[in-house]
Scaffold this active site. Sequence first.
Site, PDB file in Angstrom:
ATOM      1  N   TYR A 142       0.957  -1.279  -0.084  1.00 39.94           N
ATOM      2  CA  TYR A 142       0.085   0.017  -0.010  1.00 39.94           C
ATOM      3  C   TYR A 142       1.032   1.360   0.052  1.00 39.94           C
ATOM      4  CZ  TYR A 142      -4.180  -3.092   1.191  1.00 39.94           C
ATOM      5  OH  TYR A 142      -5.134  -3.749   1.086  1.00 39.94           O
ATOM      6  N   LYS A 189       2.692 -15.602   2.126  1.00 41.95           N
ATOM      7  CA  LYS A 189       2.686 -16.259   1.134  1.00 41.95           C
ATOM      8  C   LYS A 189       4.355 -16.506   0.732  1.00 41.95           C
ATOM      9  CE  LYS A 189       0.412 -17.586  -2.503  1.00 41.95           C
ATOM     10  NZ  LYS A 189      -0.474 -18.859  -2.448  1.00 41.95           N
ATOM     11  N   ASP A 221      -3.803 -17.748   1.305  1.00 50.05           N
ATOM     12  CA  ASP A 221      -4.944 -18.523   0.689  1.00 50.05           C
ATOM     13  C   ASP A 221      -5.589 -19.277   1.764  1.00 50.05           C
ATOM     14  OD1 ASP A 221      -2.718 -19.694   0.280  1.00 50.05           O
ATOM     15  OD2 ASP A 221      -2.791 -20.178  -1.692  1.00 50.05           O
ATOM     16  N   ASP A 245      -5.530  -6.453   6.000  1.00 45.56           N
ATOM     17  CA  ASP A 245      -6.743  -5.653   5.579  1.00 45.56           C
ATOM     18  C   ASP A 245      -7.676  -6.581   5.005  1.00 45.56           C
ATOM     19  OD1 ASP A 245      -8.327  -3.755   4.652  1.00 45.56           O
ATOM     20  OD2 ASP A 245      -7.171  -3.251   2.706  1.00 45.56           O
ATOM     21  N   ASP A 249     -11.061  -8.173   7.722  1.00 40.55           N
ATOM     22  CA  ASP A 249     -12.382  -7.871   7.475  1.00 40.55           C
ATOM     23  C   ASP A 249     -13.273  -9.110   7.317  1.00 40.55           C
ATOM     24  OD1 ASP A 249     -12.297  -5.265   7.138  1.00 40.55           O
ATOM     25  OD2 ASP A 249     -13.363  -5.142   5.098  1.00 40.55           O
TER      26      ASP A 249
END
Length: 364
Positions: A142, A189, A221, A245, A249
């Site tokens: 980001y 990852k 994942d 992020d 959620d």
Amino acid sequence: MKMNIATIPGDGIGPDIVREGCKVLKTIGKKFGHEFVFTETLAGGAAYDLYGEPLPAKTLEACCKSDAVLLGAVGGPKWDSLPGKMRPEQALLGLRSGMKVYANIRPALMFKQLSDACPLKKEVVGEGLDILIVRELTGGIYFGDRGRTEDGNEAWDTERYSKTEIERILKIGFESAQKRQKKLCVVDKANILESSRLWREVAEGMKARYSDVELSYMYVDNAAMQLVRNPGQFDVIATSNMFGDILSDEASQITGSIGMLASASIGDSGPGLYEPIHGSAPDIAGKDLANPLATILSCAMMLRFSFKLEKEARAIESAIEAVLDEGWRTGDIAGNSSQREALGNKLVGTKKMGDLVSQKISSM
Ligand code: NAD
């Protein structure tokens, strides 16, 4: 103890819920002998309307000078057509970087009284859900280098982390785990990304210092899948900005109640930033319909993290449990009328919910 708290009511339901947060903090102050001094500041659409910018310098200055910041929410349709830099949501990024709060701590906690709101089957959730997600907040993709080729046909964003940035997040992850179920899962990852391999390297280097914590790794994942398959396996999750992020959620949704979830953003020193995870809910703003409990729980996090007032933080959490036990519910957690009747729930508005929590604290 005297503490200066900067408040940013913001937009939509922000003023409704921050008012209730302050009410509860005042009650805590009275009961435990602390003085909370509140300074209200403007950010988001409210600041744009008055000053032509979403985060005026004097707001950031007041926040940085305070001992902690309580934020409601910003944004709304009124400001949706503004250019990117002027949008209310820009205030959030400005606050996080200006206050140097690099770690976002989000408990995904399902209150047993609200288990009916969980979208997962009872046998999946078991006894309940209590996960703490520690998300890196000011680095990674980001904030990394990004761009487009001249012809506009290719674009890139860069995931880049330093050992220092990773270590300070993992430190919070390990220390949080020590105070909970003593399990830390680093989500990454690492089968593909070099930056993820650095996260693992740093975690390996730190684990001897936290020998009481069981450290594990999981690919993102798989973590996304495991959160809905067997969420009870997680205690603390530490992860990068983008993965955090998304996963936070997801985790918050499986608790079933956006109006109940708090968050804290903290840095090395200086004030922390405390806010509910939901937005400004313009559809119910000013109607006494918002659930203030996420904000009140954010106040409990403030007491715990910024002021080290554990007893006081627990008092807020116990008061909320007691109010829920008695069946008091705002609309978002009350269910439909037949569910309300079956469960004996009593519907209340924003202000009354804040009053009930305050009264419980006073009578404890
Ligand atoms: P939202 O979280 O504001 O609302 C989603 C739904 O949840 C709505 O139906 C709303 O009524 C309900 N809801 C949210 N909080 C509630 C509460 N405390 N009590 C009862 N119901 C509640 O998300 P959205 O509609 O996508 O966004 C609205 C605005 O908020 C947008 O402008 C968005 O950019 C902004 N936003 C701000 C923040 C922030 O300030 N941190 C975060 C997310 C979204």
